[in-house]
Design a protein around this motif. Structure first.
Motif, PDB file in Angstrom:
ATOM      1  N   ALA A 115     -93.703  -1.017  60.927  1.00 22.96           N
ATOM      2  CA  ALA A 115     -92.415  -0.335  61.035  1.00 22.96           C
ATOM      3  C   ALA A 115     -91.433  -1.355  61.599  1.00 22.96           C
ATOM      4  CB  ALA A 115     -92.554   0.857  61.971  1.00 22.96           C
ATOM      5  N   ALA A 116     -90.213  -1.374  61.063  1.00 25.54           N
ATOM      6  CA  ALA A 116     -89.255  -2.365  61.527  1.00 25.54           C
ATOM      7  C   ALA A 116     -87.850  -1.792  61.509  1.00 25.54           C
ATOM      8  CB  ALA A 116     -89.326  -3.602  60.622  1.00 25.54           C
ATOM      9  N   GLY A 117     -86.998  -2.393  62.320  1.00 27.93           N
ATOM     10  CA  GLY A 117     -85.578  -2.040  62.316  1.00 27.93           C
ATOM     11  C   GLY A 117     -84.863  -2.905  61.282  1.00 27.93           C
ATOM     12  N   TYR A 193     -86.632  -1.675  72.565  1.00 23.15           N
ATOM     13  CA  TYR A 193     -85.901  -2.071  71.367  1.00 23.15           C
ATOM     14  C   TYR A 193     -84.869  -3.116  71.797  1.00 23.15           C
ATOM     15  CZ  TYR A 193     -88.061   1.929  69.055  1.00 23.15           C
ATOM     16  OH  TYR A 193     -88.964   2.810  68.525  1.00 23.15           O
ATOM     17  N   GLU A 194     -84.238  -3.739  70.813  1.00 18.85           N
ATOM     18  CA  GLU A 194     -83.326  -4.839  71.098  1.00 18.85           C
ATOM     19  C   GLU A 194     -81.969  -4.295  71.568  1.00 18.85           C
ATOM     20  OE1 GLU A 194     -84.866  -4.215  68.072  1.00 18.85           O
ATOM     21  OE2 GLU A 194     -86.596  -5.330  68.833  1.00 18.85           O
ATOM     22  N   VAL A 210     -86.545  -6.444  62.117  1.00 19.87           N
ATOM     23  CA  VAL A 210     -87.129  -6.802  63.418  1.00 19.87           C
ATOM     24  C   VAL A 210     -88.202  -5.792  63.804  1.00 19.87           C
ATOM     25  CG1 VAL A 210     -85.249  -5.571  64.631  1.00 19.87           C
ATOM     26  CG2 VAL A 210     -86.614  -7.284  65.862  1.00 19.87           C
ATOM     27  N   GLY A 211     -89.273  -6.330  64.412  1.00 21.61           N
ATOM     28  CA  GLY A 211     -90.350  -5.451  64.854  1.00 21.61           C
ATOM     29  C   GLY A 211     -91.162  -6.103  65.955  1.00 21.61           C
ATOM     30  N   MET A 212     -92.260  -5.446  66.318  1.00 22.22           N
ATOM     31  CA  MET A 212     -93.046  -5.878  67.486  1.00 22.22           C
ATOM     32  C   MET A 212     -94.490  -6.212  67.124  1.00 22.22           C
ATOM     33  SD  MET A 212     -91.710  -2.929  70.072  1.00 22.22           S
ATOM     34  CE  MET A 212     -89.993  -2.376  70.030  1.00 22.22           C
ATOM     35  N   THR A 235     -87.780   1.709  59.346  1.00 23.69           N
ATOM     36  CA  THR A 235     -87.794   3.080  59.871  1.00 23.69           C
ATOM     37  C   THR A 235     -86.455   3.469  60.487  1.00 23.69           C
ATOM     38  OG1 THR A 235     -88.763   2.176  61.882  1.00 23.69           O
ATOM     39  CG2 THR A 235     -90.281   3.188  60.307  1.00 23.69           C
ATOM     40  N   ASN A 236     -85.614   2.479  60.736  1.00 21.07           N
ATOM     41  CA  ASN A 236     -84.325   2.750  61.384  1.00 21.07           C
ATOM     42  C   ASN A 236     -83.437   1.523  61.184  1.00 21.07           C
ATOM     43  OD1 ASN A 236     -86.493   1.722  63.473  1.00 21.07           O
ATOM     44  ND2 ASN A 236     -84.519   0.924  64.176  1.00 21.07           N
ATOM     45  N   ALA A 238     -81.362  -1.313  62.931  1.00 21.11           N
ATOM     46  CA  ALA A 238     -81.561  -1.941  64.240  1.00 21.11           C
ATOM     47  C   ALA A 238     -80.422  -1.562  65.197  1.00 21.11           C
ATOM     48  CB  ALA A 238     -81.658  -3.452  64.069  1.00 21.11           C
ATOM     49  N   LEU A 246     -82.048   4.574  69.586  1.00 20.46           N
ATOM     50  CA  LEU A 246     -83.300   4.489  68.842  1.00 20.46           C
ATOM     51  C   LEU A 246     -84.402   5.209  69.608  1.00 20.46           C
ATOM     52  CD1 LEU A 246     -83.283   0.682  67.882  1.00 20.46           C
ATOM     53  CD2 LEU A 246     -82.205   2.614  66.723  1.00 20.46           C
ATOM     54  N   VAL A 251     -88.652   6.750  64.473  1.00 22.10           N
ATOM     55  CA  VAL A 251     -89.467   5.764  63.747  1.00 22.10           C
ATOM     56  C   VAL A 251     -90.623   6.474  63.029  1.00 22.10           C
ATOM     57  CG1 VAL A 251     -91.072   3.819  64.072  1.00 22.10           C
ATOM     58  CG2 VAL A 251     -88.834   3.808  65.213  1.00 22.10           C
TER      59      VAL A 251
HETATM   60  N1  HPA Z   1     -86.905  -2.842  66.688  1.00 18.01           N
HETATM   61  C1  HPA Z   1     -88.127  -3.303  66.976  1.00 18.01           C
HETATM   62  N2  HPA Z   1     -89.243  -2.745  66.513  1.00 18.01           N
HETATM   63  C2  HPA Z   1     -89.128  -1.680  65.712  1.00 18.01           C
HETATM   64  C3  HPA Z   1     -87.873  -1.150  65.363  1.00 18.01           C
HETATM   65  C4  HPA Z   1     -86.703  -1.761  65.890  1.00 18.01           C
HETATM   66  O1  HPA Z   1     -85.557  -1.346  65.634  1.00 18.01           O
HETATM   67  N3  HPA Z   1     -88.116  -0.088  64.553  1.00 18.01           N
HETATM   68  C5  HPA Z   1     -89.461   0.006  64.410  1.00 18.01           C
HETATM   69  N4  HPA Z   1     -90.075  -0.967  65.098  1.00 18.01           N
END
Ligand code: HPA
Length: 276
Positions: A115-117, A193-194, A210-212, A235-236, A238, A246, A251
């Motif tokens: 999952a990432a922003g 989150y950032e 961006v993700g973790m 998923t969203n 950023a 967020l 997510v």
């Molecule tokens: N930032 C970091 N990790 C994430 C995000 C995000 O916006 N969405 C899902 N994982």
């Protein structure tokens, strides 16, 4: 060395083989909210992480912690449903233990998801992005430590994300008429989150999402000689790009909304890449 102890990985693999003797050729890592793909494996054997020696169990909601071994068509697949993250406080050898196990079981290729922003213009929550390269901004690497036999000291990362697997992902997306962004994934430590300023920085650095997770696993897999492909579920948008805060709930909700498309794409990707 922050790669796991090879003896521990061999013991883990032996425990898995005792219950599922088929040798998988492809590994899959399912990220937050994307675990349902594991249900698509045919004739699958399921092993909770807790029953595999040394394999750490994830604690984050939406991460199941089950290894699934089965087939997609004729392709033998091992699927990690749930991963552990560095932000949970796990040592790096634990973060990459699961993917090291996939390599030890025989997987020559591993497809990762996360999952990432979304950062790049034109992205919306629910979109998918093929990862073409990454920025490791996690602050560490599983390749730290004394040199180890069989592991390159100065690992080449030029084509870390296999060009051939990128092509098959594009074919799979085209075949399903799923639109697939492409771009660079920035992997940060988290767990916050950032900030909007950090997102502006990441955009300037060339990140599309961006993700973790993912970047440490990719480093370990490449060091072990495994071919890698990866797709992010956006998923969203950023931080600072959507005009609202967020939450992990959002997510998970978006990941659930994309589940059917994501599952179909991963299945088709495996068939395009490995069943031809
Ligand atoms: N930032 C970091 N990790 C994430 C995000 C995000 O916006 N969405 C899902 N994982």
């Amino acid at each position: 060395m922050s790669l796991p102890n090879p003896d521990f990985v061999r013991q883990a693999a032996a425990a898995v083989r005792a219950r599922a003797p088929a040798i998988p050729s492809v590994g899959v890592v399912l990220g937050s909210g994307l675990g349902a793909f594991a249900e698509d494996l045919e004739s699958s054997v399921q092993i909770p992480y807790a029953e595999i020696p040394y394999l750490p169990s994830p604690k984050v909601a939406g991460h199941a912690g089950t290894l699934h071994l089965g087939r997609i068509g004729q392709v033998s697949v091992a699927c990690l449903q749930g991963r552990v993250h560095a932000y949970e406080g796990h040592p790096l050898e634990d973060v990459v233990f699961g993917v090291s196990l996939l390599a030890e079981l025989g997987c020559k290729s591993v497809l990762l998801s996360n999952a990432a922003g979304g950062i790049a213009d034109g992205m919306q929550a629910g979109d998918l992005m093929l990862i073409t390269d990454h920025l490791n901004l996690s602050g560490s690497t599983p390749l730290l430590g004394p040199a180890r036999d069989g592991i390159p000291r100065f690992l080449d990362m030029t084509a870390a994300y296999s060009p051939a697997l990128q092509r098959s992902a594009r074919r799979a997306a085209n075949g399903l008429q799923v639109s697939l962004h492409e771009g660079v994934y920035a992997g940060l430590l988290g767990p916050s989150y950032e900030t909007p300023a950090e997102i502006r920085m990441l955009r300037t650095l060339g990140a599309s999402a961006v993700g973790m997770s993912t970047v440490l696993e990719v480093l370990a897999l490449r060091a072990l000689g495994v071919e890698v492909g990866a797709i992010s579920c956006i998923t969203n948008l950023a931080a600072g790009l959507a005009g609202h805060v967020l939450t992990h709930e959002d997510v998970k909700e978006t990941a659930a909304r994309v589940e059917t498309t994501f599952r179909a794409l991963f299945r088709r990707w495996i068939l395009e890449a490995f069943a031809a």
